[in-house]
Design a protein around this motif. Structure first.
Motif, PDB file in Angstrom:
ATOM      1  N   THR A 290       1.011  -1.002   0.187  1.00  0.00           N
ATOM      2  CA  THR A 290      -0.203   0.162  -0.216  1.00  0.00           C
ATOM      3  C   THR A 290       0.898   1.219   0.243  1.00  0.00           C
ATOM      4  O   THR A 290      -0.081   2.253  -0.904  1.00  0.00           O
ATOM      5  CB  THR A 290      -0.913   0.165   1.271  1.00  0.00           C
ATOM      6  N   ASP A 291       1.740   0.972   0.301  1.00  0.00           N
ATOM      7  CA  ASP A 291       2.925   1.868   0.724  1.00  0.00           C
ATOM      8  C   ASP A 291       4.200   2.134  -0.663  1.00  0.00           C
ATOM      9  O   ASP A 291       4.035   1.227  -1.090  1.00  0.00           O
ATOM     10  CB  ASP A 291       3.860   2.054   1.716  1.00  0.00           C
ATOM     11  N   ASN A 292       4.984   2.827  -0.858  1.00  0.00           N
ATOM     12  CA  ASN A 292       6.017   2.743  -2.429  1.00  0.00           C
ATOM     13  C   ASN A 292       7.167   1.863  -1.614  1.00  0.00           C
ATOM     14  O   ASN A 292       6.809   2.530  -0.752  1.00  0.00           O
ATOM     15  CB  ASN A 292       6.215   3.824  -2.423  1.00  0.00           C
ATOM     16  N   PHE A 293       7.639   1.332  -2.272  1.00  0.00           N
ATOM     17  CA  PHE A 293       8.553   0.515  -2.198  1.00  0.00           C
ATOM     18  C   PHE A 293      10.143   1.605  -1.726  1.00  0.00           C
ATOM     19  O   PHE A 293       9.920   2.673  -2.379  1.00  0.00           O
ATOM     20  CB  PHE A 293       9.628   0.031  -3.516  1.00  0.00           C
ATOM     21  N   SER A 294      10.775   1.558  -0.677  1.00  0.00           N
ATOM     22  CA  SER A 294      12.104   2.142  -0.635  1.00  0.00           C
ATOM     23  C   SER A 294      13.317   1.463  -0.276  1.00  0.00           C
ATOM     24  O   SER A 294      13.523   0.120   0.008  1.00  0.00           O
ATOM     25  CB  SER A 294      11.702   2.859   0.710  1.00  0.00           C
ATOM     26  N   ALA A 295      14.636   1.960  -0.691  1.00  0.00           N
ATOM     27  CA  ALA A 295      15.627   1.226  -0.766  1.00  0.00           C
ATOM     28  C   ALA A 295      16.019   0.166   0.625  1.00  0.00           C
ATOM     29  O   ALA A 295      15.514   1.707   2.016  1.00  0.00           O
ATOM     30  CB  ALA A 295      17.015   2.370  -0.719  1.00  0.00           C
TER      31      ALA A 295
END
Length: 317
Positions: A290-295
C-alpha cells in the motif's frame, strides 16, 4: 406346848433362811445371766453395725471408683457418652438405687447385697463399653488407614493420569509439529511493470526501489507423511527495511496466533492444494504494498500452523 414351839422355831427359821438364801441366789443368778445375755446381744448388735458400716464403706469406695472410671472414660471419649445414652437411662437408675441404699442408715444385709451386685453389674457394663470403644477405635484406625491408602492410591492414579495426559499432550504436540509443512527454495523478486508501444504490459525484475511495483515470493513445500491431503494455508509476512510488516492491496492482511501463544501480523496468505507424502513446487504469491517501496532490505517469513517454516530477503537500491 410352849416348850415345844420354842424347840421347833429355830429349825423353822433355818429353813426359811435357807429358802430366802436360795431365792436370792436364784434371783442373782437370773439377773447375772440376763445381764450377760443383754451385754452379749448389745456387743453382737454393735459388731453387726460395725460390720455393716465397714461393708457400706467398702461398697461406697467401690461405687465411687466405678463412677470415677466411667466419668473418666466419658470425658476422654465422645463415643462413651453415646453408648451411655443408648442404654435408655438404665445406668442412671442403677446409680440412683445404689446411692439410696448406701445413704440409708438402716440398710439391711439384703439391701447391701443388692447394692453390691448392682455395683458389680455397673462395673461389668463399664468394661463392656470400654471393649466396644476399643473395637470402635480399632475400626476407626483401620478406616483411617484405608482412607489414607485410598488417598495415596488416588494421588498415584492422578499422577499416572497426569503423566498420561502429559504424554498425550506431548504426542499431540509431536504430531502437530510433525504435521507442519517445511518450505524450501524460497526466493523474492521485485517486479517493474512496463507497457510497450502497443500497450502490452511487460514485467521486468528489478532491484531499484523507485521502479518496483510489486513483490513476488516463490517457494516449494517439502514431503510430509503425517498431514492429510487437502488445502493448506501458508501465511506470508513481508517486512520493510524498518522491520514493519507491509500491507498489501487486494489481499486480506491480518494476524495469526503462533504455537507459543504470540500474535504475528502477515501480509498475505496462499492456499495450497497439498498431497500427502509429495513435494509441491513453484508456488507463487504476489503482493502490492500500500506504500511505495523504499531502499533497503526486505524480508519475507512463511508460517504454517503457528510455526515459521522459512525465510528469505532481498535488498533494493
Amino acid at each position: 406346848m410352849s416348850e415345844e414351839f420354842k424347840t421347833e422355831s429355830p429349825k423353822t427359821n433355818n429353813m426359811l433362811l435357807i429358802g430366802i438364801i436360795v431365792l436370792l441366789v436364784g434371783v442373782g443368778a437370773y439377773f447375772f445371766i440376763t445381764k450377760n445375755q443383754v451385754t452379749k446381744e448389745k456387743e453382737d448388735t454393735e459388731l453387726r453395725l460395725d460390720e455393716v458400716n465397714i461393708e457400706k464403706e467398702t461398697l461406697n469406695q467401690d461405687y465411687n471408683a466405678a463412677i470415677a472410671r466411667l466419668d473418666n472414660m466419658t470425658s476422654e471419649n465422645a463415643s462413651m457418652d453415646s453408648l451411655i445414652k443408648s442404654q435408655g437411662g438404665e445406668l442412671d437408675n442403677m446409680r440412683g438405687e445404689i446411692k439410696r441404699i448406701l445413704n440409708d442408715k438402716n440398710a439391711t444385709q439384703a439391701e447391701l447385697k443388692k447394692a453390691k451386685n448392682m455395683i458389680t453389674e455397673f462395673e461389668n457394663l463399664t468394661s463392656k463399653f470400654q471393649k466396644q470403644i476399643g473395637a470402635l477405635k480399632k475400626e476407626n484406625i483401620e478406616l483411617i488407614e484405608n482412607n489414607r491408602n485410598l488417598a495415596e492410591a488416588k494421588q498415584t492414579t492422578e499422577i499416572e493420569n497426569q503423566g498420561l495426559k502429559d504424554n498425550k499432550r506431548e504426542l499431540e504436540e509431536t504430531v502437530e509439529v510433525g504435521s507442519v509443512l517445511s518450505a524450501a527454495n524460497i526466493s523474492m523478486k521485485v517486479v517493474d511493470k512496463k507497457k510497450n508501444l502497443f500497450g502490452k504490459e511487460k514485467q521486468k525484475e528489478t532491484i531499484k526501489a523507485r521502479k518496483a511495483d510489486l513483490l513476488e515470493v516463490d517457494f516449494s513445500l517439502g514431503v510430509n507423511r503425517i498431514i492429510e491431503s487437502g488445502e493448506q494455508t501458508i501465511f506470508v509476512a513481508v517486512k520493510d527495511p524498518s522491520g514493519k510488516v507491509i500491507r498489501s492491496t487486494g489481499n486480506a492482511s491480518g494476524s495469526i496466533q503462533m504455537a507459543d501463544g504470540a500474535s504475528k501480523e502477515y501480509t498475505t496468505k496462499k492456499v495450497v492444494p497439498y498431497t500427502k507424502g509429495k513435494n509441491s513446487y513453484n508456488i507463487k504469491t504476489t503482493c502490492v504494498p500500500t506504500d511505495n517501496f523504499s531502499a533497503g532490505t526486505y524480508t519475507v517469513e512463511l508460517y504454517h500452523k503457528g510455526y515459521q517454516i522459512g525465510q528469505d530477503n532481498i535488498t533494493l537500491k
